[in-house]
Enzyme design. Structure first.
Site, PDB file in Angstrom:
ATOM      1  N   HIS A  96      40.814  37.386  49.730  1.00  0.00           N
ATOM      2  CA  HIS A  96      39.367  37.511  49.553  1.00  0.00           C
ATOM      3  C   HIS A  96      38.538  36.616  50.468  1.00  0.00           C
ATOM      4  CE1 HIS A  96      36.581  39.247  46.166  1.00  0.00           C
ATOM      5  NE2 HIS A  96      36.217  39.621  47.380  1.00  0.00           N
ATOM      6  N   ASP A 119      35.551  40.893  40.087  1.00  0.00           N
ATOM      7  CA  ASP A 119      36.613  39.895  40.279  1.00  0.00           C
ATOM      8  C   ASP A 119      36.848  39.166  38.955  1.00  0.00           C
ATOM      9  OD1 ASP A 119      37.110  37.804  43.226  1.00  0.00           O
ATOM     10  OD2 ASP A 119      38.264  37.789  41.352  1.00  0.00           O
ATOM     11  N   HIS A 121      37.554  36.163  39.127  1.00  0.00           N
ATOM     12  CA  HIS A 121      37.140  34.841  39.611  1.00  0.00           C
ATOM     13  C   HIS A 121      35.776  34.908  40.301  1.00  0.00           C
ATOM     14  CE1 HIS A 121      41.582  35.279  39.833  1.00  0.00           C
ATOM     15  NE2 HIS A 121      41.560  34.131  39.171  1.00  0.00           N
ATOM     16  N   ASP A 123      34.963  32.858  42.940  1.00  0.00           N
ATOM     17  CA  ASP A 123      35.150  32.605  44.378  1.00  0.00           C
ATOM     18  C   ASP A 123      33.953  31.859  44.964  1.00  0.00           C
ATOM     19  OD1 ASP A 123      36.910  35.740  45.191  1.00  0.00           O
ATOM     20  OD2 ASP A 123      37.377  34.087  43.821  1.00  0.00           O
ATOM     21  N   HIS A 136      40.058  31.585  49.828  1.00  0.00           N
ATOM     22  CA  HIS A 136      39.765  32.837  49.094  1.00  0.00           C
ATOM     23  C   HIS A 136      39.030  32.557  47.792  1.00  0.00           C
ATOM     24  CE1 HIS A 136      43.588  33.221  46.324  1.00  0.00           C
ATOM     25  NE2 HIS A 136      43.169  31.967  46.391  1.00  0.00           N
ATOM     26  N   ASP A 227      37.867  42.725  44.137  1.00  0.00           N
ATOM     27  CA  ASP A 227      39.157  42.036  44.070  1.00  0.00           C
ATOM     28  C   ASP A 227      39.999  42.787  43.044  1.00  0.00           C
ATOM     29  OD1 ASP A 227      40.026  38.533  43.944  1.00  0.00           O
ATOM     30  OD2 ASP A 227      41.271  40.279  43.472  1.00  0.00           O
ATOM     31  N   ASP A 229      42.323  41.964  41.362  1.00  0.00           N
ATOM     32  CA  ASP A 229      42.666  41.173  40.177  1.00  0.00           C
ATOM     33  C   ASP A 229      41.589  41.222  39.093  1.00  0.00           C
ATOM     34  OD1 ASP A 229      42.174  37.874  41.678  1.00  0.00           O
ATOM     35  OD2 ASP A 229      40.749  39.052  40.528  1.00  0.00           O
ATOM     36  N   GLU A 272      43.217  41.513  47.918  1.00  0.00           N
ATOM     37  CA  GLU A 272      44.201  40.798  47.116  1.00  0.00           C
ATOM     38  C   GLU A 272      45.358  41.656  46.580  1.00  0.00           C
ATOM     39  OE1 GLU A 272      44.459  37.513  46.930  1.00  0.00           O
ATOM     40  OE2 GLU A 272      42.488  36.782  47.541  1.00  0.00           O
TER      41      GLU A 272
HETATM   42  N1  LIG Z   1      39.171  29.292  41.332  1.00  0.00           N
HETATM   43  C1  LIG Z   1      40.488  29.364  41.918  1.00  0.00           C
HETATM   44  C2  LIG Z   1      40.525  28.653  43.241  1.00  0.00           C
HETATM   45  O1  LIG Z   1      41.622  28.368  43.732  1.00  0.00           O
HETATM   46  O2  LIG Z   1      39.414  28.387  43.796  1.00  0.00           O
HETATM   47  C3  LIG Z   1      41.501  28.729  40.970  1.00  0.00           C
HETATM   48  N2  LIG Z   1      42.236  29.870  40.434  1.00  0.00           N
HETATM   49  C4  LIG Z   1      43.588  29.676  39.949  1.00  0.00           C
HETATM   50  C5  LIG Z   1      43.625  28.736  38.781  1.00  0.00           C
HETATM   51  C6  LIG Z   1      44.992  28.832  38.141  1.00  0.00           C
HETATM   52  C7  LIG Z   1      45.093  27.925  36.943  1.00  0.00           C
HETATM   53  C8  LIG Z   1      43.978  28.231  35.949  1.00  0.00           C
HETATM   54  C9  LIG Z   1      42.620  28.156  36.642  1.00  0.00           C
HETATM   55  N3  LIG Z   1      42.596  29.045  37.800  1.00  0.00           N
HETATM   56  C10 LIG Z   1      42.315  30.846  41.523  1.00  0.00           C
HETATM   57  C11 LIG Z   1      40.921  30.829  42.001  1.00  0.00           C
HETATM   58  C12 LIG Z   1      40.725  31.504  43.328  1.00  0.00           C
HETATM   59  C13 LIG Z   1      41.000  33.006  43.235  1.00  0.00           C
HETATM   60  C14 LIG Z   1      40.648  33.721  44.503  1.00  0.00           C
HETATM   61  B1  LIG Z   1      40.540  35.332  44.362  1.00  0.00           B
HETATM   62  O3  LIG Z   1      40.096  35.873  45.598  1.00  0.00           O
HETATM   63  O4  LIG Z   1      41.780  35.874  43.951  1.00  0.00           O
HETATM   64  O5  LIG Z   1      39.529  35.638  43.371  1.00  0.00           O
HETATM   65 MN   LIG Z   2      38.440  37.181  44.688  1.00  0.00          MN
HETATM   66 MN   LIG Z   3      40.257  37.102  41.925  1.00  0.00          MN
END
Ligand SMILES: N[C@@]1(C(=O)O)CN(C[C@@H]2CCCCN2)C[C@@H]1CCC[B-](O)(O)O
Ligand SMILES: [Mn+2]
Ligand SMILES: [Mn+2]
Ligand SMILES: [Mn+2]
Length: 305
Positions: A96, A119, A121, A123, A136, A227, A229, A272
């Site tokens: 993403h 999504d 998330h 992001d 991402h 996304d 997901d 994704e």
């Molecule tokens: N906010 C996140 C980041 O790493 O910034 C943390 N998160 C994973 C984390 C796992 C444990 C429980 C809390 N969440 C993934 C997310 C990014 C997703 C990117 B997408 O493009 O898939 O939406």
């Molecule tokens: Mn995303």
């Molecule tokens: Mn996501």
């Protein structure tokens, strides 16, 4: 309107190998054939080729900033050219982080665009709030003018500046938002619908409020950044950050059918899909097939014939 499909086999916005093979998995699931059944020309422009930069050390625990920035600069010009040529543009990911280039390139042609982000998330982490550093999870933060003073100058991103306003953004499907992201969403007053909101209101009402929020003052081009997901993991298991309790098949397709019915869809990202993360070949096929259904219904495939 003609449609172009552009593959962005990109993975450096996160750490799990395989998402660069997302475009191939989606094509192998029959995307081009499915779109060719609809009533306009479809051009498959193939995949962009992204350079992997040798010297690309992390910056403030953000991995591959220069590689990600360079890839998005390339994608930005490709999307800008496609939109400028009058095509409805479908970008196949890839992770993403590619939305940075896709939306930026779209905004070069359509500065008044509105952004619908589907999504699990948000992001919207900055490099300072991100728990992972992965770009991402920071895509939206790079776009928003309101976050300009919270964003460090990352190497590889000097080609762009923030171009979007928080009021022109709506999220649908949120269910895994970091504390730092929550603070940003509240500070900026971003309109969002979590999975709990969808259960409370129902998806029809969510889309009515979304379009009222984004389009009531003036009709303008829609950028849909989808996304995979966002969908329940039972429907899209082969993805990097699955989260239980996602969109049902019918909720996902309601969203895309309603977006099609506005007649305003201009650019769509489908990101994704990671074929390496399916527990079985069937899991990969289920995920890629879901992606094809989401794209096809965004472009006018209907359930009523
Ligand atoms: N906010 C996140 C980041 O790493 O910034 C943390 N998160 C994973 C984390 C796992 C444990 C429980 C809390 N969440 C993934 C997310 C990014 C997703 C990117 B997408 O493009 O898939 O939406
Ligand atoms: Mn995303
Ligand atoms: Mn996501
Ligand atoms: Mn053409």
């Amino acid at each position: 309107r003609s449609v172009v499909v552009l593959g962005a086999p990109f993975s450096k916005g996160q750490k799990r190998r395989g998402v660069e093979r997302g475009p191939k998995a989606i094509r192998d699931a029959g995307l081009i054939e499915r779109l060719s059944n609809l009533d306009y020309p479809v051009h498959d422009l193939g995949d962009l080729s992204f350079q992997h930069l040798e010297k690309d050390d992390p910056y403030m625990h953000v991995p591959f900033p220069r590689t990600v920035g360079r890839a998005n600069k390339l994608l930005s010009s490709a999307v800008s050219n496609a939109v400028g040529a009058g095509h409805t543009t479908i970008v196949l990911g890839g992770d993403h982080s590619l939305a940075i280039g896709s939306v930026e390139g779209h905004a070069q042609q359509c500065p008044d665009l509105c952004l619908i982000w589907v999504d699990a998330h948000a992001d919207i982490n900055t490099p300072l709030t991100s728990p992972s550093g992965n770009l991402h999870g920071q895509s939206v933060a790079f776009m928003l003018k309101e976050l300009q003073n919270k964003m460090p100058e990352l190497p590889g991103f000097s080609w762009m500046k923030p171009f979007h306003s928080a009021k022109d953004l709506v999220y649908i499907g949120l269910r895994d938002v970091d504390p730092g992201e929550y603070d940003i969403l509240k500070d900026l007053g971003v309109q969002y619908f979590t999975m709990r909101d969808i259960d409370r209101l129902g998806i029809q009402r969510v889309m009515e409020v979304t379009f009222d929020h984004l389009l009531s003052r003036k009709q303008r081009p829609i950028h849909l950044s989808f996304d995979i997901d966002a969908m329940d993991p039972s429907l899209a298991p082969a993805t990097g950050t699955p989260v239980n309790g996602g969109l049902t098949y019918r909720e996902g397709i309601w969203i895309t059918e309603e977006i099609h019915n506005t007649g305003l869809l201009s650019v769509m990202d489908l990101v994704e899909v990671n074929p390496a993360l399916g527990a079985s070949r069937e899991a990969v096929e289920i995920t890629a097939s879901m992606a094809v259904d989401v794209i096809a219904s965004s472009l006018g495939q209907t359930r009523e014939g």
